[in-house]
Design a protein around this motif. Sequence first.
Motif, PDB file in Angstrom:
ATOM      1  N   ALA B   7       0.818  -1.210   0.000  1.00  0.00           N
ATOM      2  CA  ALA B   7       0.000   0.000   0.000  1.00  0.00           C
ATOM      3  C   ALA B   7       0.852   1.260   0.000  1.00  0.00           C
ATOM      4  CB  ALA B   7      -0.914   0.007   1.217  1.00  0.00           C
ATOM      5  N   VAL B  33      -5.970 -10.917  -4.728  1.00  0.00           N
ATOM      6  CA  VAL B  33      -5.152  -9.866  -4.128  1.00  0.00           C
ATOM      7  C   VAL B  33      -5.162 -10.030  -2.617  1.00  0.00           C
ATOM      8  CG1 VAL B  33      -4.767  -7.374  -3.979  1.00  0.00           C
ATOM      9  CG2 VAL B  33      -5.833  -8.349  -6.023  1.00  0.00           C
ATOM     10  N   LEU B  34      -4.013  -9.847  -2.009  1.00  0.00           N
ATOM     11  CA  LEU B  34      -3.964  -9.888  -0.555  1.00  0.00           C
ATOM     12  C   LEU B  34      -3.188  -8.688  -0.026  1.00  0.00           C
ATOM     13  CD1 LEU B  34      -0.912 -11.246   0.254  1.00  0.00           C
ATOM     14  CD2 LEU B  34      -2.044 -13.077  -1.011  1.00  0.00           C
ATOM     15  N   PHE B  35      -3.464  -8.390   1.222  1.00  0.00           N
ATOM     16  CA  PHE B  35      -2.898  -7.211   1.879  1.00  0.00           C
ATOM     17  C   PHE B  35      -2.081  -7.696   3.071  1.00  0.00           C
ATOM     18  CE2 PHE B  35      -2.637  -3.564   4.620  1.00  0.00           C
ATOM     19  CZ  PHE B  35      -2.856  -2.430   3.858  1.00  0.00           C
ATOM     20  N   PRO B  37      -0.656  -7.903   6.326  1.00  0.00           N
ATOM     21  CA  PRO B  37      -1.018  -6.998   7.419  1.00  0.00           C
ATOM     22  C   PRO B  37       0.182  -6.360   8.119  1.00  0.00           C
ATOM     23  CG  PRO B  37      -1.404  -9.289   8.031  1.00  0.00           C
ATOM     24  CD  PRO B  37      -1.052  -9.301   6.591  1.00  0.00           C
TER      25      PRO B  37
END
Lengths: 216, 270, 507
Positions: B7, B33-35, B37
Amino acid sequence: MSAREEVLARLRAARDAGAPREAPAPVPRTYRRTGAHAPGSPAVLDLLTERVEDYRARVLRVATDGEVAAAVARCLAEAGSQRLVVPADLPAPWRAGFGGRSVLEDSALAPASVEQLDGVDTVVTASAVAVAETGTVVLAAGAPGQGRRALSLVPDHHVCVVRGEGVVASVPEGLARLDPGAPLTFVSGPSATSDIELDRVEGVHGPRRLDVVLVG
Amino acid sequence: MKIAVMATCLGDALFPQAVQATVQLLQRLGHTVLFPPGQTCCGQMHVNTGYLREAVPVVRHHVEVFGPVAEGTWDAVVAPSGSCTGSVRHQHAVVARRAGDERLAERAEAVAARTFELSELLVDVLGVSDVGAYYPHRVTYHPTCHSLRMLRVGDKPLQLLRAVRGLELVDLPDAEVCCGFGGTFAVKNSDTSTAMLADKMRNVLDTRAEVCTAGDSSCLMHIGGGLGRLRTGVRTVHLAEILASTEATQTPAAAGSPGGVRDEPVEAQR
Amino acid sequence: MSTTDLGMPAVRDDSRDTGLPTHSPAGQGHLRGTTSFPRAARTELADTQLRRNLGKATGIIRAKRAGVVAELEDWEDLRLAGSAIKADVMARLPELLEQLEENVTARGGTVHWARDAEEANRIVTELVRATGADEVVKVKSMATQETGLNEALEAAGIAAWETDLAELIVQLGHDTPSHILVPAIHRNRSEIREIFLREMPDVDPALSDDPRALAMAARAHLRRKFLSARVAVSGANFAVADTGTLAVVESEGNGRMCLTLPRTLITLMGVEKLVPTWSDLEVFLQLLPRSSTGERMNPYTSTWTGVTPGDGPQEFHLVLLDNGRSAVLADPDGRAALHCIRCSACLNVCPVYERVGGHAYGSVYPGPIGAVLTPMLTGISGADDPNASLPYASSLCGACFDACPVRIDIPNLLVQQRAASVESHTRPTAQDLAMKAAAVAMTSAGRFRAAEKGLGLGRLLAGREGRITSLPWPASVVASHWTGARDVPAPPAETARQWWERTGGGA
């Protein structure tokens, strides 16, 4: 310690301390060592003509050495030259168009004074090499017909005879033909400056008028 | 493809629209899509301000968080930022090596090799230049310095924009000249930065575009901050938001955009 | 003094003989201004005439350069070769210098060595005195600008006449140079006309501001000087180790006048200006003119080797200058700054230089290369050293690297010198503390989230005026320097992280 020893010691220490982690690669010579056109070829002479004219110098093309005198005469007439200086060994046939003008002969053994050179209108010389891509003519001091450096510098008009076989396409080819043992002057157009607003103006301290007589 | 979104700290905190758009666009194109953490920041601010030692733990953290891409657990990492991608690719290993940590440097290089700026990912990795977007506005594109000269994205963003339906793309004069942001440069040399910004704004206004887009929220924050201060009526929108936009979605223009700025000068709110 | 984590070698700041790499001593020559770059820049930016002059001139030269560079299909190959040749020079610098000395000496020249600016000036002054002359003509030379030779000669009662048109404009205007190639780039034609009318004794009072007329006025002004000069002082663009040949690249013919007519020639040259062989010049004689004046070739290039009986100066002295170069060479990354061939292409493409001009840098080396070379030559003495601010005089846009004919990675060197600047701090500054705090926040998602959350934008903006607050990025940029000309983005309702946690990436 002398300054020499001290500076060299500093540089040796620095060279080792700052040595890159990886050994430097050999110099990649992938750039062009020769141009697109063969030395002396019609294409290379055309390119030289175009590039010299780009500098707002004049090029007169003649087919043979025998026509040089007439071309030189034209340059002198158009510049209104009366007083000339030439290297003592300038080929005699080229002088045939000098007419009744006063001619100062210069050589290393019998050099003209700076004041004398300042009093002449035009210098006529030969050249060692010309580089077409950059529109450059090179004079080797002391080489036949090229004279001392001051000759092609002080007079305001330079007529330079370039023989076709001396024209190469690229800078590397040009340098390969030159011996740095003699003082060399690379001339690309008349003297110029871009020091005022980076606007190019031809003609400052060196000859303000350059005529190239190109043979071939 | 399984793609992790980076991000960036600025995108996370101030420009989440660009991050959301990146996610939605890639999902629309059929990718997972993955974020991650744990992500925080690439450390570029530290590096570019001269805090190379202090950057080492930040780099190590980034490499740990995005390490799965080096193992092939994920296929790629994407950032909606040329600058942060550039930092990952060109600074992380340098920072690690300068600190004498060769293992970290190698690991950072492995992560960097699979980290892409959005237009690179789309055009080079996914092989698409028409992402099916619709954006009926007059738009000019500012190529940010780091995407242009660190990543060499070339005309990839323009390829993507040219394929957007309804979009009228106008050339930005002197496009390749820096907008004057430069991270802490805008603060340390704010006068010079402002002079650069003024010229960039003049060129943007000359295009008569409604929208100025780019691949970096940071530069857009700078350009948009200037355009907003002068009430020029030109807004800045991240490339990802334009590409995410379709007939079915509300356009970012209607939804409010990164160019949306405070009405009052900041001093007034002290 | 700069050190890195890898343990850089000792670099000395004093000039006692220790045989160790040494910075240029403080207080000598023209490598350090009196104010920091941002302060100096503020003054220059307010000069609207300067802005216009610089914008126009750099715009012209950028277009010319782009045109002639695009003509060469092998431009990138030439850049790679130029870079590699210079890297090789650095790896063999002491040996190549000894080779150069041997060849110059064999051809009748005399080689001198100077540890620093004052020593160089002393050597040149004594050489001029020995000729009995009380004036010298000068070819534009960055090395003599660096050492402050003109002032040293003047103090010894020797007049130094600058003969390059731009240097003449600077000298007559009692001004300082602001560009490596065109030192009077900050002056426009009408300002130059005024300077000439005021300072040239025999000038035509009807002189116009046409550049041609101004050039002719300079010709007339200098002609007598050239024809009567007994001593010339020059710099050198290149020195060829394997032949002992020196090269000066110029346009006006003033260089030829100085190199040819006087009886004595003294050349001051930084030790880094070497190339190993004659044929290496084939690379640099293509790179330099196209990068500097945007020409296929500059009007005149002169090369000479020692003394040539019967032609030109019969006495030739070459002064080799360290003045901090050994300190630059000792830095594995930084030594690339010594590859610089002083073309000034990086100045012409730099958006900072274009708006601020050269004076704000305080050093004779302005622009991107100056912003790294200057602090590397002098070292950075602490947070208050004006040279500590130079590496920050860049937005790191990278245009300089693309333009550099020898591929110096100036953006990387700027960052390295920023590190040197930070590491010169003897006490932590507010910025140091903020950066340390930010690094702590950025190594844990929990702490980072807390920092994001804790920062209502109002608090975030409450930092003291002009100071980077002790808040992590991006709060740090939102200081009042920012809001002077830019609005602040409206804070989002939720961060991207919060959005993801709430929706899992769904809309």
